[in-house]
Design an enzyme around this catalytic site. Structure first.
Site, mmCIF file in Angstrom:
data_model
loop_
_atom_site.group_PDB
_atom_site.id
_atom_site.type_symbol
_atom_site.label_atom_id
_atom_site.label_comp_id
_atom_site.label_asym_id
_atom_site.label_seq_id
_atom_site.Cartn_x
_atom_site.Cartn_y
_atom_site.Cartn_z
ATOM 1 N N VAL A 65 0.649 -1.148 -0.171
ATOM 2 C CA VAL A 65 -0.037 0.117 -0.036
ATOM 3 C C VAL A 65 0.816 1.260 0.230
ATOM 4 C CG1 VAL A 65 -1.942 -1.082 1.090
ATOM 5 C CG2 VAL A 65 -0.202 -0.029 2.548
ATOM 6 N N TYR A 157 2.867 4.836 15.554
ATOM 7 C CA TYR A 157 1.456 4.156 15.300
ATOM 8 C C TYR A 157 0.242 5.352 15.536
ATOM 9 C CZ TYR A 157 -2.038 0.432 15.570
ATOM 10 O OH TYR A 157 -3.235 -0.234 15.137
#
Ligand SMILES: NC(=O)c1ccc[n+]([C@@H]2O[C@H](COP(=O)([O-])OP(=O)(O)OC[C@H]3O[C@@H](n4cnc5c(N)ncnc54)[C@H](O)[C@@H]3O)[C@@H](O)[C@H]2O)c1
Length: 251
Positions: A65, A157
């Site tokens: 991706v 994250y």
């Protein structure tokens, strides 16, 4: 939910295992033709074959991706082979544990490239196909850590999952009148390979103690909500953030 997705073509990134695999299954059961897009080719091929054996329409596509050229190729192939693209689930994701001071530049860049840039690239390349198909639905997988500080760790994250939350709202507003809906889903701790490393450790105890339901979620419990958001039952939902977290964010 059976039939809510019939006639639709759905692409699920990170679809080879975990939440993505459960989502690919839910999409297929809901009637969609499914593209399982992942860098894990063996697992992706296996899942697609299993779904086909079950009578569903599924195929695997290799997709990193973070690579724009691969997005261009996969969207073009999907439209050419399956007749369009109506649903995109931007689920692929990776995590690192270090905090602000201990994260490395290299790991930071990779997490941003996959979790954040990957979601933007997915939307960028799916939107023209969805407009051509007369509309669509995008579900971006964020996290409870896209809206809360968690344990004060995993700085990269958190950065990416917060970005996913707001990219979703920005895109939702941009395309609200053009028939494409964008919503984000925010799982709590889900029993997938991603949390495998916490099993039997103090972190697992901490997670369970902080989860009001006192257990990890199942991938299927996230997939069911993603399938709902993707389908026509959610036709008036756009720009929403949906928490599926065993009560974590209720505190
Ligand atoms: N498991 C949890 O507790 C939890 C909680 C909140 C959010 N999430 C999010 O849910 C999503 C799925 O997580 P999971 O728990 O199923 O993890 P997982 O590690 O089991 O699955 C992630 C999938 O993404 C794929 N992937 C990784 N990098 C990729 C890339 N560059 N291109 C394409 N595919 C790639 C992996 O190969 C894998 O199949 C992630 O975005 C994750 O951040 C998970």
């Amino acid at each position: 939910m059976v039939g809510q997705l019939s006639g639709k073509v759905a692409l699920v990134t990170g679809g080879a295992r975990g939440i993505g695999a459960a989502t690919a299954r839910a999409m297929a059961v809901g009637g969609a033709k499914v593209v399982v897009a992942d860098i894990l080719d063996d697992e992706g091929e296996r899942l697609a074959a299993e779904l086909r054996e079950g009578g569903y329409d599924a195929r695997h596509a290799h997709l990193d991706v973070s690579d724009e050229a691969q997005w261009e190729r996969v969207v073009a192939t999907t439209v050419a082979d399956l007749g369009g693209l109506h649903v995109l689930v931007n689920n692929a994701g990776i995590g690192t544990l270090p905090d602000v001071e201990t994260e490395t530049r290299e790991a930071w860049d990779r997490v941003i490239a996959v979790n954040q840039t990957g979601v933007w690239l997915g939307m960028k390349h799916a939107i023209p196909a969805m407009l051509a198909a007369g509309g669509g639905s995008v579900v971006n997988v964020s996290s409870i850590f896209g809206a809360t500080g968690g344990f004060g760790a995993s700085i990269a994250y958190h950065a990416t999952k917060g970005a996913v939350r707001l990219m979703t709202k920005s895109a939702a507003l941009r395309y609200a009148k053009e028939g494409i809906r964008f919503n984000s889903i925010h799982p709590g701790f889900i029993d997938t390979p991603m949390v495998e490393q916490t099993k039997g450790t103090e972190s697992e105890q901490l997670i369970l103690a902080n989860t009001p339901m006192g257990r990890l979620g199942k991938a299927e419990e996230i997939a069911a909500v993603i399938a709902f958001l993707a389908g026509d039952g959610a036709s008036y939902m756009t720009g929403s953030e949906v928490y599926v977290d065993g009560g974590w964010t209720a505190r």
